[in-house]
Design a protein around this motif. Structure first.
Motif, PDB file in Angstrom:
ATOM      1  N   GLY A 283      22.657  45.572  39.765  1.00 42.89           N
ATOM      2  CA  GLY A 283      22.536  46.968  39.370  1.00 42.89           C
ATOM      3  C   GLY A 283      23.844  47.699  39.208  1.00 42.89           C
ATOM      4  N   ALA A 284      24.984  47.011  39.384  1.00 36.23           N
ATOM      5  CA  ALA A 284      26.286  47.653  39.209  1.00 36.23           C
ATOM      6  C   ALA A 284      26.533  47.966  37.738  1.00 36.23           C
ATOM      7  N   GLY A 285      27.326  48.989  37.497  1.00 36.28           N
ATOM      8  CA  GLY A 285      27.630  49.388  36.137  1.00 36.28           C
ATOM      9  C   GLY A 285      28.735  48.574  35.506  1.00 36.28           C
ATOM     10  N   ASN A 286      29.029  48.904  34.275  1.00 38.87           N
ATOM     11  CA  ASN A 286      30.072  48.241  33.504  1.00 38.87           C
ATOM     12  C   ASN A 286      31.334  49.103  33.556  1.00 38.87           C
ATOM     13  N   VAL A 287      32.240  48.771  34.453  1.00 36.73           N
ATOM     14  CA  VAL A 287      33.487  49.511  34.715  1.00 36.73           C
ATOM     15  C   VAL A 287      33.184  50.825  35.428  1.00 36.73           C
ATOM     16  N   PHE A 288      32.276  51.624  34.834  1.00 34.20           N
ATOM     17  CA  PHE A 288      31.868  52.884  35.451  1.00 34.20           C
ATOM     18  C   PHE A 288      30.349  52.980  35.502  1.00 34.20           C
ATOM     19  N   ASP A 289      29.869  53.823  36.409  1.00 33.57           N
ATOM     20  CA  ASP A 289      28.457  54.197  36.502  1.00 33.57           C
ATOM     21  C   ASP A 289      28.343  55.686  36.200  1.00 33.57           C
ATOM     22  N   VAL A 290      27.142  56.104  35.837  1.00 31.38           N
ATOM     23  CA  VAL A 290      26.827  57.533  35.727  1.00 31.38           C
ATOM     24  C   VAL A 290      25.592  57.793  36.583  1.00 31.38           C
ATOM     25  N   ASP A 291      25.716  58.711  37.545  1.00 31.89           N
ATOM     26  CA  ASP A 291      24.573  58.989  38.421  1.00 31.89           C
ATOM     27  C   ASP A 291      23.633  60.008  37.785  1.00 31.89           C
ATOM     28  N   ASP A 292      22.572  60.356  38.488  1.00 28.92           N
ATOM     29  CA  ASP A 292      21.555  61.251  37.937  1.00 28.92           C
ATOM     30  C   ASP A 292      22.104  62.641  37.634  1.00 28.92           C
ATOM     31  N   ALA A 293      23.198  62.981  38.304  1.00 26.21           N
ATOM     32  CA  ALA A 293      23.797  64.292  38.075  1.00 26.21           C
ATOM     33  C   ALA A 293      24.814  64.270  36.942  1.00 26.21           C
ATOM     34  N   GLY A 294      24.986  63.100  36.307  1.00 23.66           N
ATOM     35  CA  GLY A 294      25.946  62.998  35.217  1.00 23.66           C
ATOM     36  C   GLY A 294      27.370  62.813  35.678  1.00 23.66           C
ATOM     37  N   ARG A 295      27.563  62.374  36.921  1.00 26.76           N
ATOM     38  CA  ARG A 295      28.903  62.153  37.445  1.00 26.76           C
ATOM     39  C   ARG A 295      29.334  60.714  37.180  1.00 26.76           C
ATOM     40  N   VAL A 296      30.529  60.537  36.645  1.00 28.53           N
ATOM     41  CA  VAL A 296      31.077  59.221  36.319  1.00 28.53           C
ATOM     42  C   VAL A 296      31.885  58.707  37.509  1.00 28.53           C
ATOM     43  N   THR A 297      31.532  57.524  37.986  1.00 32.14           N
ATOM     44  CA  THR A 297      32.226  56.929  39.132  1.00 32.14           C
ATOM     45  C   THR A 297      32.517  55.463  38.853  1.00 32.14           C
ATOM     46  N   PRO A 298      33.538  54.897  39.485  1.00 36.64           N
ATOM     47  CA  PRO A 298      33.866  53.491  39.231  1.00 36.64           C
ATOM     48  C   PRO A 298      32.804  52.545  39.782  1.00 36.64           C
ATOM     49  N   ALA A 299      32.485  51.510  39.004  1.00 36.07           N
ATOM     50  CA  ALA A 299      31.445  50.564  39.417  1.00 36.07           C
ATOM     51  C   ALA A 299      31.821  49.854  40.702  1.00 36.07           C
ATOM     52  N   PHE A 300      33.123  49.599  40.919  1.00 30.59           N
ATOM     53  CA  PHE A 300      33.516  48.832  42.105  1.00 30.59           C
ATOM     54  C   PHE A 300      33.337  49.602  43.409  1.00 30.59           C
ATOM     55  N   ALA A 301      32.982  50.897  43.309  1.00 22.73           N
ATOM     56  CA  ALA A 301      32.702  51.692  44.511  1.00 22.73           C
ATOM     57  C   ALA A 301      31.209  51.807  44.790  1.00 22.73           C
TER      58      ALA A 301
END
Length: 508
Positions: free
Chosen positions: A229-247
């Motif tokens: 379920g990890a993202g590709n380089v970055f994830d976007v949460d339900d609030a639209g916040r972009v965070t690094p996938a490795f976190a």
């Protein structure tokens, strides 16, 4: 049809700051690449800085080069940059301005590449694409994925949206009475059996499950983390916040699982220092039976193994539907959503529209079926034969030396797929096409962040180092998390804030 050797994309290069000595080395290594002020070079020759993914360069006077020049009506010179040192040499070339008329920029998240593209040093090619029959037909979705802040700084390299999967030794499965794994749980069991149950039947404790390499964090493991379920380089949460996938929790859950496999001996213990060529050798020599890589690599591994031992054929299962814990299938796009980089045209080398149109016409001709065939299969009668539209490579050695180096430079890798007599080619093409709807893209790929351009490569390398230390048992998960948390104050918080603002602005 022969598909290319693995050309990873998107990759994450090393930092740009290498000092004057590095720039001097790069100037020597790439001397002559550009010919400022000339029409595609002072002698009319177009120069092209391209990545080399094979052990040796093809002869510049060889049959493929000659046939491509005849087809395009253009002399050109390939300035090959070995893939193993491409980050350093391309970064240094960008910094020094010592470039070619065409520069293959395949590091789509590189801070130095993105900074150079946005600096105005390269032509915006989008206004010209409509004037060329092939360039005008590039998939609009790929054009969208290739823009940075709405500008197209090069002709996008067109690829399958997701090429990765899990390759498993079918002959080893058969020897041990195991089924092809389609879940992470079953894959874990296979890795254990390949490590401890003598799958090659030689009576020795000399095999492992996974054969991984130094770029695990960026490619092999990165793809595995996507199943969790990890993202590709970055994830976007339900609030639209972009965070690094490795976190993310999913990435860390995948790390904990993979470390367990590593501690069981199911991952080659030296993977942190193993280079790609050595990984390929280990696979060909039968040292391991699971590889997370491009599905097209099965044919390359089989060919390498046959060269090493013609009496012991190697059989592979190509798995493109791996899932974890009942979750939907996801596959991390290794090509930027079908955009594997840019054929960028620097203004220092190509100084006016007349020269630009000449270079674009050359690239357009390379997208013809004739050029695609030359860069994929070679010259008919020399490298391959065709029977009922089925392509058979007739001289594997000549193909590897004279054709394969050009394959990774094709403007499109999947434009003219044909049935092939080479094992695994058609299956890989079918499965790469099949999994495209499940491709997970990088949500920040087309966004801009000044902090990202300045600092991302450095911060990501620190995360990579922490990953390596955790997998090898040098640190525990709380220490990994502390390292990642510490990156926030080193610029990561600013990157996420800027990308979040850009993402929310772009998505309403």
């Amino acid at each position: 049809m022969i598909t290319p050797v693995d050309r990873p994309s998107p990759a994450r290069p090393a930092t740009l700051a290498r000092g004057a000595a590095c720039l001097a080395v790069a100037a020597l290594a790439l001397a002559g690449c550009g010919a400022p002020g000339g029409e595609g070079g002072d002698d009319g020759t177009i120069t092209w800085m391209a990545m080399l993914h094979t052990p040796s360069t093809p002869d510049a006077d060889g049959p493929v080069q000659a046939a491509l020049e005849e087809h395009t009506g253009q002399d050109f010179e390939m300035q090959w940059v070995p893939a193993a040192s491409k980050e350093e040499k391309v970064n240094a070339a960008l910094a020094s301005g010592d470039l070619a008329d065409i520069v293959s920029l395949t590091e789509t998240e590189s801070t130095s590449v993105r900074s150079a593209l946005k600096s105005g040093a390269f032509w915006d090619v989008e206004p010209y694409l409509a004037d060329y029959p092939n360039l005008s037909e590039i998939d609009p979705e790929i054009i969208d994925a290739a823009r940075i802040d709405g500008t197209l700084y090069g002709v996008p390299l067109q690829q399958f949206k997701a090429r990765y999967g899990v390759l498993v030794r079918q002959d080893w499965l058969d020897a041990l009475g195991l089924d092809v794994p389609h879940t992470i749980d079953d894959l874990t069991k296979v890795a254990h059996a390949f490590t401890h149950d003598d799958p090659d039947g030689d009576g020795k404790d000399d095999t492992t499950g996974f054969v991984d390499r130094a770029e695990s964090f960026h490619f092999g493991f990165n793809s595995l983390a996507g199943y969790f379920g990890a993202g590709n380089v970055f994830d976007v949460d339900d609030a639209g916040r972009v965070t690094p996938a490795f976190a993310s929790d999913a990435f860390k859950e995948a790390m904990e699982w993979y470390r367990g496999v590593y501690e069981d001996g199911g991952v080659n213990q030296e993977f942190i220092t193993l280079q790609k060529s050595n990984q390929q050798d280990a696979i060909a020599q039968g040292k391991g039976g699971i590889v997370v890589t491009g599905l097209f690599e099965a044919k390359n591994y089989a060919a390498l193994a046959e060269s090493a031992d013609p009496e012991t054929p190697m059989e592979w299962a190509l798995v493109n539907d791996m899932t974890y814990d009942g979750r939907p299938h996801r596959i991390i796009s290794d090509t930027g959503g079908g955009m594997g980089g840019w054929l960028a045209i620097p203004k220092t080398e190509v100084q006016d529209e007349a020269q630009l149109k000449k270079v674009l016409a050359f690239i357009d001709k390379l997208m013809d079926e004739k050029a695609y065939t030359l860069m994929t299969d070679g010259v008919e009668g020399t490298h391959y034969s065709v029977d009922d539209d089925v392509v058979t490579i007739t001289d594997q050695t000549a193909w590897e030396q004279e054709v394969q180096p050009y394959a990774s430079s094709r403007p499109s890798e999947n434009a003219f797929l044909r049935e092939s007599a080479t094992a695994y080619v058609d299956e890989a093409n079918e499965k790469m096409t099949e999994q495209a709807p499940d491709a997970v893209l990088n949500p920040a790929q087309t966004l801009t962040s000044e902090a990202f351009d300045r600092q991302w490569s450095t911060l990501e390398e620190k995360a990579n180092d922490a990953y390596n230390k955790y997998l090898s048992g040098q640190i525990e998960m709380p220490e990994y998390e502390a390292i990642i948390d510490g990156l926030g104050g080193q610029g990561l918080d600013t990157i996420t804030e800027e990308l979040t603002a850009a993402y929310q602005a772009a998505n309403g």
